[in-house]
Design a protein around this motif. Structure first.
Motif, mmCIF file in Angstrom:
data_model
loop_
_atom_site.group_PDB
_atom_site.id
_atom_site.type_symbol
_atom_site.label_atom_id
_atom_site.label_comp_id
_atom_site.label_asym_id
_atom_site.label_seq_id
_atom_site.Cartn_x
_atom_site.Cartn_y
_atom_site.Cartn_z
ATOM 1 N N THR A 2 5.231 -2.590 -5.195
ATOM 2 C CA THR A 2 4.000 -2.204 -5.863
ATOM 3 C C THR A 2 3.186 -3.446 -6.184
ATOM 4 O O THR A 2 3.659 -4.348 -6.881
ATOM 5 C CB THR A 2 4.302 -1.454 -7.174
ATOM 6 O OG1 THR A 2 5.029 -0.258 -6.872
ATOM 7 C CG2 THR A 2 3.022 -1.088 -7.903
ATOM 8 N N LYS A 65 -8.071 0.261 -4.137
ATOM 9 C CA LYS A 65 -7.413 1.561 -4.033
ATOM 10 C C LYS A 65 -5.938 1.455 -3.636
ATOM 11 O O LYS A 65 -5.158 2.386 -3.884
ATOM 12 C CB LYS A 65 -8.163 2.442 -3.034
ATOM 13 C CG LYS A 65 -9.599 2.754 -3.438
ATOM 14 C CD LYS A 65 -9.656 3.529 -4.745
ATOM 15 C CE LYS A 65 -11.089 3.781 -5.209
ATOM 16 N NZ LYS A 65 -11.851 4.685 -4.332
ATOM 17 N N ASP A 66 -5.550 0.345 -3.022
ATOM 18 C CA ASP A 66 -4.160 0.170 -2.604
ATOM 19 C C ASP A 66 -3.346 -0.619 -3.633
ATOM 20 O O ASP A 66 -2.236 -1.078 -3.353
ATOM 21 C CB ASP A 66 -4.104 -0.544 -1.250
ATOM 22 C CG ASP A 66 -4.761 -1.923 -1.291
ATOM 23 O OD1 ASP A 66 -5.491 -2.201 -2.261
ATOM 24 O OD2 ASP A 66 -4.532 -2.708 -0.347
ATOM 25 N N THR A 67 -3.889 -0.765 -4.830
ATOM 26 C CA THR A 67 -3.274 -1.586 -5.879
ATOM 27 C C THR A 67 -3.189 -0.788 -7.170
ATOM 28 O O THR A 67 -4.043 0.053 -7.439
ATOM 29 C CB THR A 67 -4.106 -2.864 -6.108
ATOM 30 O OG1 THR A 67 -4.176 -3.589 -4.878
ATOM 31 C CG2 THR A 67 -3.483 -3.751 -7.168
#
Length: 217
Positions: A2, A65-67
């Motif tokens: 993540t 958006k990917d974090t």
């Protein structure tokens, strides 16, 4: 893995930086890599030895958006507005539970909440969203905590305590069992809350009475 951006670059962000890098969260499946820190005051970042770069101001940040994100600003004046603004733009927040926390299997922890080192969450504890539960806090069985609360180190809630939203609890403050505290209150350090508190109150008093119990001979 993540990838995480931390909102804020002050003292609490520095603590989170060390929690994540040197004592990972409880979930082995959730490995976290910090991408960087946001703060409207770049000098805040310079005061600490962070392990990831300064990414610029909060106001000018474009949501990745990917974090995922974690809120590390303690001041209640800013926490909720910034979080809600980020959520409206599509930001995804995670919760973080320090590896040393003792969390009952029946406890429930909401989105975006942080559980610090050596925290104890008892049976049937329910914690809402975006709360900061600082190190060495103890939440007794059946305690209920709303959203956006800042709970300082060493705070203890006795069993069946009910806490509303956006409250600040100073260090070493405690409740007796079955206390209810509303919303937007400030509980000063060291206070013993032995009666219910409604909304928008500051709880502070000086101890005027000293009682020493002397055993009978």
């Amino acid at each position: 893995m993540t990838e995480l951006i931390i909102i804020g670059a002050g003292g609490h962000a520095a603590e989170l930086n060390e929690y994540i890098n040197y004592a990972p969260c409880q979930s082995e499946a959730q490995q976290i890599k910090i991408k960087g820190f946001l703060d409207d005051n770049a000098k805040s970042y310079e005061a600490y030895q962070f392990t990831a770069p300064y990414l610029g101001s909060i106001n000018e940040h474009i949501i990745a958006k990917d974090t995922c994100y974690l809120m590390a600003i303690a001041n209640l004046k800013y926490r909720r507005p910034i979080i809600e603004r980020f959520l409206a733009k599509g930001a995804k927040f995670i919760s973080f539970i320090h590896k040393t926390a003792l969390v009952s299997p029946s406890a429930v922890i909401g989105e975006g909440s942080i559980i610090g080192p050596n925290v104890n969450l008892g049976p049937n504890v329910k914690i809402g969203e975006f709360n900061l539960i600082n190190s060495r806090c103890s939440l007794g069985h059946d305690t209920r905590v709303g959203n956006f609360n800042f709970i300082s180190p060493n705070v203890c809630f006795s069993g069946f305590t009910t806490i509303g939203h956006e409250n600040l609890f100073g260090i070493n403050s405690v409740t007796i069992p079955q206390i209810t505290i509303g919303n937007n209150n400030k509980i000063a350090a060291g206070m013993v809350i032995d009666q219910n508190v409604k909304d928008d109150s500051t709880v502070f008093y000086r101890f005027k009475e000293k009682v020493i119990a002397v055993p009978k001979k």
